[in-house]
Structure formats: C-alpha cells, structure tokens
Design a protein around this motif. Sequence first.
Motif, PDB file in Angstrom:
ATOM      1  N   GLU A 528       0.814  -1.204   0.000  1.00 59.15           N
ATOM      2  CA  GLU A 528       0.000   0.000   0.000  1.00 59.15           C
ATOM      3  C   GLU A 528       0.857   1.268   0.000  1.00 59.15           C
ATOM      4  O   GLU A 528       0.343   2.381   0.181  1.00 59.15           O
ATOM      5  CB  GLU A 528      -0.947   0.015   1.211  1.00 59.15           C
ATOM      6  N   ARG A 529       2.153   1.141  -0.249  1.00 59.54           N
ATOM      7  CA  ARG A 529       3.058   2.296  -0.249  1.00 59.54           C
ATOM      8  C   ARG A 529       3.807   2.401  -1.565  1.00 59.54           C
ATOM      9  O   ARG A 529       4.999   2.734  -1.584  1.00 59.54           O
ATOM     10  CB  ARG A 529       4.046   2.191   0.925  1.00 59.54           C
ATOM     11  N   ARG A 530       3.135   2.148  -2.638  1.00 61.53           N
ATOM     12  CA  ARG A 530       3.785   2.155  -3.955  1.00 61.53           C
ATOM     13  C   ARG A 530       3.411   3.401  -4.752  1.00 61.53           C
ATOM     14  O   ARG A 530       2.428   4.082  -4.454  1.00 61.53           O
ATOM     15  CB  ARG A 530       3.429   0.885  -4.732  1.00 61.53           C
ATOM     16  N   VAL A 531       4.176   3.641  -5.786  1.00 62.39           N
ATOM     17  CA  VAL A 531       3.995   4.788  -6.674  1.00 62.39           C
ATOM     18  C   VAL A 531       3.767   4.248  -8.079  1.00 62.39           C
ATOM     19  O   VAL A 531       4.484   3.346  -8.533  1.00 62.39           O
ATOM     20  CB  VAL A 531       5.238   5.708  -6.633  1.00 62.39           C
ATOM     21  N   TYR A 532       2.770   4.794  -8.760  1.00 69.65           N
ATOM     22  CA  TYR A 532       2.388   4.272 -10.071  1.00 69.65           C
ATOM     23  C   TYR A 532       2.331   5.388 -11.115  1.00 69.65           C
ATOM     24  O   TYR A 532       1.988   6.531 -10.808  1.00 69.65           O
ATOM     25  CB  TYR A 532       1.010   3.606 -10.015  1.00 69.65           C
ATOM     26  N   THR A 550       6.479  12.594  -3.863  1.00 67.65           N
ATOM     27  CA  THR A 550       7.167  11.868  -4.932  1.00 67.65           C
ATOM     28  C   THR A 550       7.092  12.679  -6.213  1.00 67.65           C
ATOM     29  O   THR A 550       6.043  13.247  -6.550  1.00 67.65           O
ATOM     30  CB  THR A 550       6.525  10.488  -5.159  1.00 67.65           C
ATOM     31  N   SER A 551       8.194  12.703  -6.941  1.00 67.59           N
ATOM     32  CA  SER A 551       8.284  13.494  -8.159  1.00 67.59           C
ATOM     33  C   SER A 551       8.156  12.614  -9.397  1.00 67.59           C
ATOM     34  O   SER A 551       8.604  11.456  -9.405  1.00 67.59           O
ATOM     35  CB  SER A 551       9.613  14.251  -8.212  1.00 67.59           C
ATOM     36  N   PHE A 552       7.563  13.188 -10.432  1.00 65.03           N
ATOM     37  CA  PHE A 552       7.403  12.532 -11.731  1.00 65.03           C
ATOM     38  C   PHE A 552       7.926  13.472 -12.809  1.00 65.03           C
ATOM     39  O   PHE A 552       7.709  14.693 -12.734  1.00 65.03           O
ATOM     40  CB  PHE A 552       5.928  12.236 -12.023  1.00 65.03           C
ATOM     41  N   ASP A 553       8.561  12.899 -13.821  1.00 68.28           N
ATOM     42  CA  ASP A 553       8.967  13.684 -14.984  1.00 68.28           C
ATOM     43  C   ASP A 553       7.785  13.868 -15.915  1.00 68.28           C
ATOM     44  O   ASP A 553       7.098  12.891 -16.260  1.00 68.28           O
ATOM     45  CB  ASP A 553      10.102  12.987 -15.734  1.00 68.28           C
ATOM     46  N   VAL A 554       7.526  15.108 -16.302  1.00 67.21           N
ATOM     47  CA  VAL A 554       6.459  15.421 -17.252  1.00 67.21           C
ATOM     48  C   VAL A 554       6.993  16.441 -18.244  1.00 67.21           C
ATOM     49  O   VAL A 554       8.058  17.042 -18.025  1.00 67.21           O
ATOM     50  CB  VAL A 554       5.215  15.983 -16.529  1.00 67.21           C
TER      51      VAL A 554
END
Length: 589
Positions: A528-532, A550-554
């Motif tokens: 339950e601690r994942r990033v998608y 958490t950071s994502f590249d966009v």
Amino acid sequence: MTGGIPPIEVWAPRAGRVRLRRIAGDGTASETELERAAEGWWRADVVLGQGERYGFLLDDDPQLRPDPRSRRQPDGVHEASAAFDPGLFAWTDATWTGRPLAGGLIYELHLGTFTPEGTLDAAVTRLDHLAALGVTHVELLPVNAFNGPWNWGYDGVLWYAVHEPYGGPEAYQRFVDAAHARGLAVVQDVVYNHFGPSGNHLPSFGPYLREGESTTWGDSVNLDEPAVREYILDNALLWLRDFHVDGLRLDAVHALHDRRPPHILEELAERVDALAAQQDRPLTLIAESDLNDPTLILPREAGGYGLTAQWSDDWHHAVHVALTGETSGYYSDFAAEDALSKVTERGFFHDGTFSSFRGRAHGAPIPAEVPTWRLVTFAQDHDQVGNRAAGDRLSASLSPDRLAVAAVLTLTAPGTPMLFMGEEWGASTPWQFFTSHPEPELGRAVAEGRAAEFARMGWDRDAVPDPQDPDTFARSHLDWEEVGAPGHARLLALYRDLARLRRERPELTDPVAAHTTAEVRDTDGSPERRVYRFRRGGLSVLVNLSAQSTSFDVEPEADVLLSTAALTRDGGTLTLPPDSAAIVAPTPS
C-alpha cells in the motif's frame, strides 16, 4: 410478442394430474382440469384476466402452488399467482435507442437499501443524481421473488416475478421508463445457477434441479433438461423485451454446469443478439465468473460464447491491496509488486499463473485484440463489501485522500468502471449480509454458518452481524443526508469531474490494450506504499501511495487536467504529496 396473457400451460412432468384453480375477488374458487400435452406440458384453453389470482394443484395434493412462470406474486412466493399483462403499460421511451457498454459507467445498487423506502418508485427519485454523476448504466441487484420481505436477492425462487415489496412488475416498468427518460440504460442482475433455500416449489413440477449435484448454494440447475434451458432463455428475453431492460448481469456463470453443446451462455448470446437486431438497440450480457476465462467474451466465430463483458475480480483484488495493504485469503497473491500494473495492462492477474489461494494454476490470458471495455472493473461491489464480516466499505478504513485516489484509479482504468451505491460520496453506512427467512431453523442455520465461517478467518464470532436481525438490514441503508456534508460533497464532486473527463478525453475510453502501460515503484516493500504511473495513450495517471512526496517527470508545458491534492511544479518535474493522484495531458501540438 410483447404483452398479452397467454393461455394457461405449465411444465409438470412429475404430475399425473394438474388442475388450475382460479380465485375470484370474493375468494370463491373454481377448478379446471389441464390436458396432458407432449414432453411434460399441461395445457388448458383458459385466458386469465389482468390481476386474476390462480395457481396449480398437482395430483391429489391440496396445496396450491404458484405458477413457475408467474409474473406477479402479490402475497408472497407460497401464495397464489396473479396474472399480469406487461403490454398494458403506457411506455414513453419510444425514442430510446439504448446505450452501448463501450465508454459506459455502471452503477450497482440494491433496491431495498438504496432509499429509505426501499422501492422502485423511491429509486426513481434518485435517478437524477445518477445522471448528474455521469452514470450510463444502472445495474439492479436481483429483483425476482424470494421468501421474506428483504434479502440481497440471490435467494430468488420465482424468476419471472418482481419482488412485491419493491413494487411489483408495473413499478419495475415505471423505473425502466424513468431511467430511459434520463438517458440511463438498465442492467438487471439475474441468477440462473441456483434457487433460494426457501419457497421453491418448482421441484414438485419437474426436474428443475440435479439432485445430489451441488453448487456453493445448493443443488445444481438441471441444464440437461430442454424445458429448464428454455425456462432460463425465456426469462432472459422477458426482461429485455417486456420490461425494456438493456442488459443482464449473469450471476456466477461458473456454476452453470452445462454438458450439452452449445453451452447455454452461447445459446443465450445468440438469442439476445437476434432480439437486439429486431429492436434496433444494443443489448448487453455481462457475466460474473470465477474462471478468468476469456472464452466468455470471445466472439462465437472465434470459439467463444459471444457475451458482451465479464467482471474482473482480479482488478478489484489488485486495487484493494494497493489501497489497503490487506493481504489475507485470496488477496495474498495480489501483494506482488506487479499486480496492479499487470491487471491494468492485461486484464487478468491470474492468466495461467499459480494461485496460492486455489493451490493450482488459474486462468488464461486475454487475447490482445479483445477490447479493454469488455472487462468490468471496480474498487467496491456488493460482494466485496457485503461478504466482509462487518460489511465495511473502503470509507471505513481509508482516509479521504486515499478514497480520492481510489476514485481516480477506478475511473481511469481501461475497463468499464462500475461503482457500488454510495461509493461516489464515501458513504459511511455499512452494507452487510441480511436475510429474512421466515423459517426459524433456516434463519439460525444461515446466521450460525456465517459466524463460523468468519471465525475460521480469525474474526470474533460475536462481532459478525446476525443476518436475520432486522437491524442488520436497517444499518445497510444509504444515508442520503450525507451527500451534502463537506467531506462527502468534495468526493462526489471528484467523481463527477472524473466521469466528465472520461467522456471528454478519448484516451480514457481507448479500447486498445496496447495503448495502456503501467510502471510501479516499490518505496518500502509495503503493497500500500507504492507509486504508479499509468499511461492511457498520451495521458498519464500519476498515483502516489507512498508516505512521502514523490516526483514525476512530465513535459514542461503538460496540462494537469485533474489532481486530488495541491501539487508542486518545477519545469518538467511534478511533485505529488502522499496519498494523491493527478491526470496529466501532453503539451498541445
């Protein structure tokens, strides 16, 4: 032919004599001998009037038995039937052309607990809420006649009759007509794999059951008998033709033990397709199946049964584990890091892989050419809520932020999304298992069996609600006053925004499986601690279930179409706080 009350006939191969008893309004009765016809049928040249009470006497037994094909049971399943002509209803849906399932949004509800009144007419008053939400298909849990005033509906014993406390068959017609007026299709949940344990008179007439061959719910329905097959097929067409229903949800088709070709599901699909062509509107067949077998939804020319869609429990299990971290029982396999990614990309998690819960390999892969909307996907439904010991919804254990993420996952998945009533505002009321069996011994057996089942799973027996207690039924009613409360209203607005995005952005209803990909980051080993990151064509659905931002590249100019929390942006980096989600579109060209 739609409408009309046909001359009296009944299939009763076990009887040596059959009489029709007609009961006048003043209570006086008259009897007519039926004549034996071929293949176990009995007939009489008698046409009943609308509302006339009647039943059958078998051999010398004085007990009046209702018509197995009764369309109305005003006084319950043990009493006389009442003749009902569906053609007398003044429909106003002549311009209704139906709704295809592709691109749709299903809403599953139980009539008895959807409103305080628990009736079809009361449910009509809530249809505007569903239309405003963006629902396209309203799915009703079974409405066929059962013994007792309330029940989930899966204990039906007279499949052709609408449960009288809901309002009976004419109220059902009013409901469907009102739904169509609001642009809503109606899907009826039907149960062809078993009869309820109380009030079933059909075995007195003929071999409706394979005695000694059991399913989870009792003796198996006798699909070896042509008349029983026709009993099922005619019932399906009754809903679609006489009640203008747009589709059927077929309960637990894995319990339909059919030894004769063609399989009854294939035969049903053929007849429904023919009716759809005659009526020039789409008619939908959705299977519930425990088999993970794509044969159900493959076209008949490819060796399949040709059903429209099937439920995906695997998607539910994967998203449930991702949201809650619960990994007991059948959830254990879905703690795998790739579980949610796999069901998003390929539909089934168990597609020939080993199932630890079953102790064997399970399922088969879905061919790539099958449109993704043929799987119905959901984070909650009547089974996955009601078959928990306390009937607790996700709202009982998840924070408002996680409930918002659940909404995003449900309405951006590649399948056809389904909501369970009240999910859209995070209803706080439980939905528990309830029955009202009139027989005390049956009621006790059901209650004790359920308590023992959950005790084996580690629950306190005393904490399991008694299904027979009227308070269990009362607790399971939705509280519509919650809708306007601040937290509930915020979640409802999110569901409406997501449904609107599904309509506006073709990427979210793209049926090509290859156009959906998924990536996962396991932050601390907890499911339950994942990033998608889910890619739906050019759109990205970003989900942070970890305990830190958490950071994502966009793309630097990417457009954030929706977010469940405040985001931080630095050029091509988008940072999501814990327990949040966002939908991002590429830079317009």
